[in-house]
Design an enzyme around this catalytic site. Structure first.
Site, PDB file in Angstrom:
ATOM      1  N   ILE A 173      -8.635  -0.944  -6.877  1.00  0.00           N
ATOM      2  CA  ILE A 173      -8.294  -0.298  -8.140  1.00  0.00           C
ATOM      3  C   ILE A 173      -9.515   0.469  -8.684  1.00  0.00           C
ATOM      4  O   ILE A 173     -10.520  -0.133  -9.078  1.00  0.00           O
ATOM      5  CB  ILE A 173      -7.772  -1.337  -9.170  1.00  0.00           C
ATOM      6  CG1 ILE A 173      -6.600  -2.127  -8.567  1.00  0.00           C
ATOM      7  CG2 ILE A 173      -7.387  -0.649 -10.481  1.00  0.00           C
ATOM      8  CD1 ILE A 173      -5.412  -1.285  -8.101  1.00  0.00           C
ATOM      9  N   ILE A 221     -21.562  23.883  11.498  1.00  0.00           N
ATOM     10  CA  ILE A 221     -22.372  25.077  11.171  1.00  0.00           C
ATOM     11  C   ILE A 221     -23.821  24.664  10.870  1.00  0.00           C
ATOM     12  O   ILE A 221     -24.775  25.305  11.311  1.00  0.00           O
ATOM     13  CB  ILE A 221     -21.747  25.853   9.992  1.00  0.00           C
ATOM     14  CG1 ILE A 221     -20.430  26.503  10.441  1.00  0.00           C
ATOM     15  CG2 ILE A 221     -22.712  26.894   9.429  1.00  0.00           C
ATOM     16  CD1 ILE A 221     -19.584  27.084   9.321  1.00  0.00           C
ATOM     17  N   ARG A 279     -30.576  30.453   8.340  1.00  0.00           N
ATOM     18  CA  ARG A 279     -30.953  29.828   9.614  1.00  0.00           C
ATOM     19  C   ARG A 279     -30.925  30.846  10.757  1.00  0.00           C
ATOM     20  O   ARG A 279     -29.897  31.499  10.988  1.00  0.00           O
ATOM     21  CB  ARG A 279     -29.942  28.693   9.894  1.00  0.00           C
ATOM     22  CG  ARG A 279     -29.980  28.120  11.279  1.00  0.00           C
ATOM     23  CD  ARG A 279     -31.064  27.105  11.427  1.00  0.00           C
ATOM     24  NE  ARG A 279     -30.999  26.437  12.724  1.00  0.00           N
ATOM     25  CZ  ARG A 279     -32.051  25.889  13.299  1.00  0.00           C
ATOM     26  NH1 ARG A 279     -33.228  25.895  12.705  1.00  0.00           N
ATOM     27  NH2 ARG A 279     -31.925  25.288  14.462  1.00  0.00           N
ATOM     28  N   GLU A 335      -3.782   7.908  -3.440  1.00  0.00           N
ATOM     29  CA  GLU A 335      -2.633   8.549  -4.105  1.00  0.00           C
ATOM     30  C   GLU A 335      -1.572   8.990  -3.088  1.00  0.00           C
ATOM     31  O   GLU A 335      -0.884   9.995  -3.262  1.00  0.00           O
ATOM     32  CB  GLU A 335      -3.084   9.674  -5.040  1.00  0.00           C
ATOM     33  CG  GLU A 335      -3.996   9.107  -6.127  1.00  0.00           C
ATOM     34  CD  GLU A 335      -4.111   9.914  -7.390  1.00  0.00           C
ATOM     35  OE1 GLU A 335      -3.223  10.729  -7.667  1.00  0.00           O
ATOM     36  OE2 GLU A 335      -5.102   9.700  -8.111  1.00  0.00           O
ATOM     37  N   SER A 379      -1.537  10.985   3.980  1.00  0.00           N
ATOM     38  CA  SER A 379      -0.914  12.217   4.480  1.00  0.00           C
ATOM     39  C   SER A 379       0.477  11.919   5.044  1.00  0.00           C
ATOM     40  O   SER A 379       1.405  12.723   4.895  1.00  0.00           O
ATOM     41  CB  SER A 379      -1.790  12.849   5.567  1.00  0.00           C
ATOM     42  OG  SER A 379      -2.965  13.379   4.982  1.00  0.00           O
ATOM     43  N   GLY A 424       0.856  -1.183   0.000  1.00  0.00           N
ATOM     44  CA  GLY A 424       0.000   0.000   0.000  1.00  0.00           C
ATOM     45  C   GLY A 424       0.890   1.231   0.000  1.00  0.00           C
ATOM     46  O   GLY A 424       1.338   1.687  -1.056  1.00  0.00           O
TER      47      GLY A 424
HETATM   48  N1  COS Z   1       9.950  10.890  -9.277  1.00  0.00           N
HETATM   49  C1  COS Z   1      10.954  10.222  -9.880  1.00  0.00           C
HETATM   50  N2  COS Z   1      11.635   9.220  -9.283  1.00  0.00           N
HETATM   51  C2  COS Z   1      11.261   8.898  -8.021  1.00  0.00           C
HETATM   52  C3  COS Z   1      10.223   9.566  -7.346  1.00  0.00           C
HETATM   53  C4  COS Z   1       9.559  10.608  -8.027  1.00  0.00           C
HETATM   54  N3  COS Z   1       8.560  11.277  -7.458  1.00  0.00           N
HETATM   55  N4  COS Z   1      10.100   9.037  -6.114  1.00  0.00           N
HETATM   56  C5  COS Z   1      11.013   8.070  -6.010  1.00  0.00           C
HETATM   57  N5  COS Z   1      11.711   7.988  -7.175  1.00  0.00           N
HETATM   58  C6  COS Z   1      12.839   7.083  -7.468  1.00  0.00           C
HETATM   59  C7  COS Z   1      13.967   7.374  -6.504  1.00  0.00           C
HETATM   60  O1  COS Z   1      14.804   8.416  -7.024  1.00  0.00           O
HETATM   61  C8  COS Z   1      14.688   6.065  -6.453  1.00  0.00           C
HETATM   62  O2  COS Z   1      15.501   5.931  -7.601  1.00  0.00           O
HETATM   63  P1  COS Z   1      16.945   5.214  -7.522  1.00  0.00           P
HETATM   64  O3  COS Z   1      16.665   3.808  -7.095  1.00  0.00           O
HETATM   65  O4  COS Z   1      17.471   5.348  -8.902  1.00  0.00           O
HETATM   66  O5  COS Z   1      17.701   5.990  -6.483  1.00  0.00           O
HETATM   67  C9  COS Z   1      13.563   5.050  -6.565  1.00  0.00           C
HETATM   68  O6  COS Z   1      12.468   5.742  -7.197  1.00  0.00           O
HETATM   69  C10 COS Z   1      13.128   4.511  -5.226  1.00  0.00           C
HETATM   70  O7  COS Z   1      12.684   5.605  -4.451  1.00  0.00           O
HETATM   71  P2  COS Z   1      12.647   5.604  -2.858  1.00  0.00           P
HETATM   72  O8  COS Z   1      13.943   5.102  -2.336  1.00  0.00           O
HETATM   73  O9  COS Z   1      12.190   6.947  -2.406  1.00  0.00           O
HETATM   74  O10 COS Z   1      11.541   4.500  -2.600  1.00  0.00           O
HETATM   75  P3  COS Z   1      10.850   4.025  -1.268  1.00  0.00           P
HETATM   76  O11 COS Z   1      10.588   2.593  -1.372  1.00  0.00           O
HETATM   77  O12 COS Z   1      11.561   4.549  -0.078  1.00  0.00           O
HETATM   78  O13 COS Z   1       9.357   4.684  -1.353  1.00  0.00           O
HETATM   79  C11 COS Z   1       7.577   6.241  -1.146  1.00  0.00           C
HETATM   80  C12 COS Z   1       9.039   5.946  -1.533  1.00  0.00           C
HETATM   81  C13 COS Z   1       7.215   5.789   0.244  1.00  0.00           C
HETATM   82  C14 COS Z   1       7.518   7.744  -1.230  1.00  0.00           C
HETATM   83  C15 COS Z   1       6.647   5.589  -2.205  1.00  0.00           C
HETATM   84  O14 COS Z   1       6.620   4.196  -2.038  1.00  0.00           O
HETATM   85  C16 COS Z   1       5.249   6.128  -2.180  1.00  0.00           C
HETATM   86  O15 COS Z   1       4.957   7.190  -2.727  1.00  0.00           O
HETATM   87  N6  COS Z   1       4.316   5.383  -1.552  1.00  0.00           N
HETATM   88  C17 COS Z   1       2.914   5.706  -1.598  1.00  0.00           C
HETATM   89  C18 COS Z   1       2.308   5.069  -2.790  1.00  0.00           C
HETATM   90  C19 COS Z   1       0.991   5.631  -3.124  1.00  0.00           C
HETATM   91  O16 COS Z   1       0.812   6.814  -3.297  1.00  0.00           O
HETATM   92  N7  COS Z   1       0.037   4.743  -3.246  1.00  0.00           N
HETATM   93  C20 COS Z   1      -1.268   5.099  -3.642  1.00  0.00           C
HETATM   94  C21 COS Z   1      -1.710   4.112  -4.606  1.00  0.00           C
HETATM   95  S1  COS Z   1      -2.116   4.739  -6.133  1.00  0.00           S
HETATM   96  S2  COS Z   1      -3.946   5.413  -5.885  1.00  0.00           S
END
Ligand code: COS
Length: 382
Positions: free
Chosen positions: A156, A337, A268, A363, A366, A130
């Protein structure tokens, strides 16, 4: 390229009229039926809403991010379920293809996405992946000219109607985290792909989420989006954009709630006068207005930066964090309100209170936005 201001104003005006005249009057019924009427979906197609962000060369309106956010704000003035109908086509379902697709892939699918003939879904989340989206376990194993997909995706959006999925699957089980993940464009009609019944949820009735299962689904290697191993970065860049879009929608909902609150508080009467004349009510209106203005400024400024080619990973996360938390507070004050009327179903305020809750979760929660903001701020040195 940006629209000229007159065309932009006309577009916003058209969307505003559609929202006011067609969507607002049927909100309660959509929630009750858990369905947006087919004729309204057709009208959305006619207005070009499914193709807002698709380049003009492929039949879309080709809006830039600022324009897309302005439309998102307008659409946010009606139940968020309506936006969901075309939201995946405009955002997370199409933008991997727009940003990373080959010319041939774009030519094959984008015109149908722009017209709404093809509905798209973004399949990243899994039961065990997630917030930790790099942990996807769905496997894609190369076999000749194909990849064979096995695994399951969760929650999804629009999967029930989708005919094209952007699926993140692990191509290299030995690579750590996101680097072993690739993105694929997976048509719905491939044998072995199945979609569950929609989940029952807290709000946004009329918008649907499903599980999607891949049982030996053979996907041509041609359908891979970007390089093998680049799927996680594709997903993150799609989400950077999607987060900004959602933040815009949050601003729209907040602005609408403010209008509803002012109308109700002016009408109101208690203690012989409209409750809008009481300073404790005014304080709630003032706080909501201030926060909505701040969120709008942040969203539009971030959109303009993105349109200018800047990296807005930090700002998009900040906009999503602030706007989604803001609209939660605005909806809470709206219930307060409206008082008892805010708690009963007739006025629709309790429905919006439930509807906006998901904005703090999907997405990226927070807490994930905080993490992204902190990491980027530290990386940038402040
Ligand atoms: N744009 C471009 N590249 C990105 C990026 C971004 N916004 N965010 C991360 N990357 C790249 C990093 O630069 C890194 O690259 P390298 O391996 O070449 O260094 C790689 O992706 C891995 O990034 P990171 O180390 O930050 O990954 P983590 O596993 O620590 O995860 C989070 C990062 C937690 C921020 C990510 O998993 C996330 O956004 N999770 C939430 C997911 C989400 O929004 N889910 C909703 C479902 S869709 S409705």
């Amino acid at each position: 390229m940006a629209l000229d201001l007159e065309t932009r104003d006309q577009l916003i005006d058209t969307v505003r009229r559609f929202v006011t005249e067609r969507l607002r009057p049927i909100e309660a019924k959509v929630a009750e039926d858990d369905a947006v009427p087919a004729e309204v979906v057709e009208e959305m197609k006619g207005l070009g809403l499914f193709g807002l962000s698709i380049p003009e060369d492929f039949g879309g309106l080709g809006l830039n991010m600022e324009e897309e956010c302005l439309v998102g704000i307008e659409v946010g003035r009606a139940s968020p379920a309506f936006r969901s109908v075309f939201g995946t086509n405009v955002g997370i379902g199409s933008q991997g293809l727009v940003m990373f697709g080959t010319d041939a892939q774009k030519a094959k699918w984008l015109p149908g996405i722009a017209s709404g003939q093809i509905i798209t879904s973004f399949a990243l989340t899994e039961a065990e992946a997630g917030s930790d989206s790099a942990a996807v376990q769905t496997r894609a194993v190369r076999d000749g000219d194909d990849y064979v997909l096995n695994g399951s995706k969760r929650y999804i959006t629009n999967a029930g109607k989708a005919s094209l999925f952007t699926v993140m699957a692990r191509t290299n089980p030995d690579a750590k985290g996101g680097s072993g993940v690739s993105a694929f464009l997976v048509p719905r009609d491939l044998p072995g792909l199945s979609v569950s019944k929609p989940e029952k949820k807290m709000g946004q009735q009329g918008a649907h989420i499903h599980d999607v299962t891949f049982d030996n689904v053979r996907v041509p290697a041609w359908n891979r989006l970007g390089e093998e191993g680049s799927g996680f970065r594709v997903a993150m860049q799609v989400l950077d954009r999607g987060r900004l879009h959602i933040a815009g929608v949050c601003v729209g909902v907040a602005e609408r709630l403010l209008v509803d609150c002012v109308a109700y508080a002016s009408e109101r009467k208690q203690f012989g006068q409209p409750i809008a004349s009481f300073q404790l009510i005014q304080a709630m209106i003032a706080d909501s207005k201030t926060e909505a203005l701040a969120a709008k400024a942040l969203v539009l400024e971030t959109a303009r930066k993105r349109d200018a080619g800047e990296n807005v990973t930090l700002e998009a996360a900040a906009a999503k964090l602030f706007a989604s938390e803001m609209v939660g507070r605005v909806a809470d004050r709206a219930v307060q309100i409206f008082g008892g009327a805010g708690y009963v179903a007739d006025y629709g305020i309790e429905r919006l209170y439930r509807d906006v809750r998901i904005f703090r979760i999907y997405e990226g929660t927070s807490q994930i936005q905080q993490l992204v903001i902190a990491r980027e701020t530290i990386k940038r040195g402040g």
